[in-house]
Design a protein around this motif. Sequence first.
Motif, PDB file in Angstrom:
ATOM      1  N   ALA A 273      -3.562   4.499   0.312  1.00 22.80           N
ATOM      2  CA  ALA A 273      -4.211   4.914   1.556  1.00 22.80           C
ATOM      3  C   ALA A 273      -3.980   6.415   1.659  1.00 22.80           C
ATOM      4  CB  ALA A 273      -3.615   4.186   2.746  1.00 22.80           C
TER       5      ALA A 273
ATOM      6  N   ARG B 216       1.153   4.960   0.995  1.00 23.24           N
ATOM      7  CA  ARG B 216       0.539   5.913   1.924  1.00 23.24           C
ATOM      8  C   ARG B 216       0.779   7.323   1.396  1.00 23.24           C
ATOM      9  NH1 ARG B 216      -1.228   2.913   5.828  1.00 23.24           N
ATOM     10  NH2 ARG B 216      -0.125   1.067   6.516  1.00 23.24           N
TER      11      ARG B 216
ATOM     12  N   THR C 153       0.831  -1.203   0.000  1.00 25.75           N
ATOM     13  CA  THR C 153       0.000   0.000   0.000  1.00 25.75           C
ATOM     14  C   THR C 153       0.866   1.253   0.000  1.00 25.75           C
ATOM     15  OG1 THR C 153      -1.736  -1.142   1.218  1.00 25.75           O
ATOM     16  CG2 THR C 153      -1.771   1.257   1.280  1.00 25.75           C
TER      17      THR C 153
ATOM     18  N   ARG D  74      -9.212   4.604   1.238  1.00 25.88           N
ATOM     19  CA  ARG D  74      -8.295   3.686   0.578  1.00 25.88           C
ATOM     20  C   ARG D  74      -8.927   3.244  -0.736  1.00 25.88           C
ATOM     21  NH1 ARG D  74      -5.269  -1.311   3.528  1.00 25.88           N
ATOM     22  NH2 ARG D  74      -4.140  -2.043   1.697  1.00 25.88           N
TER      23      ARG D  74
END
Length: 151
Positions: free
Chosen positions: A56, A4, A2, A46
């Motif tokens: 995210a 960020r 993911t 997200r």
Amino acid sequence: MTMRIHGTLGRSGDAAFARQLHHLEHHDGIELLFIPPADVGRKRFRLTTDRGTDCAVSLDRDEELTDGAVLFLAPDRAIIARFGEQESWRLAPVDQAAALKLGWNAGNLHWRVRFEGDTLVVLLDGPLDAYRARIRPLLESDEVVECDAVR
């Protein structure tokens, strides 16, 4: 993995980003993160980009997300927020010669596409009529048939 992302860097229309985003557009380095209407006002969400990057995103309380916000920028890649759902346009060439012409046009015009069997799916970044105008001769000659415009 993911990615960020905290906050925005600016807007894709800002002069400070114009040269780099133009370069990335020509080198297939732009990813779009489509924000559904229900998520536009949220400060944390997200979602996945059109290229499959899991993001995210978090924003400060006083920060508002805008259509065209630059969320990530690197020398080889950018992620830009787009409001709404990704619209697409499905086209079917009638034969191999038409398929070559359609493919050449789509590539030369830097259209973002995917394939569904023998159908070319164009991911729209603007008004459908502007895309139609670019391949009008193929459409008028019936070498390429519009299947539909979908969301």
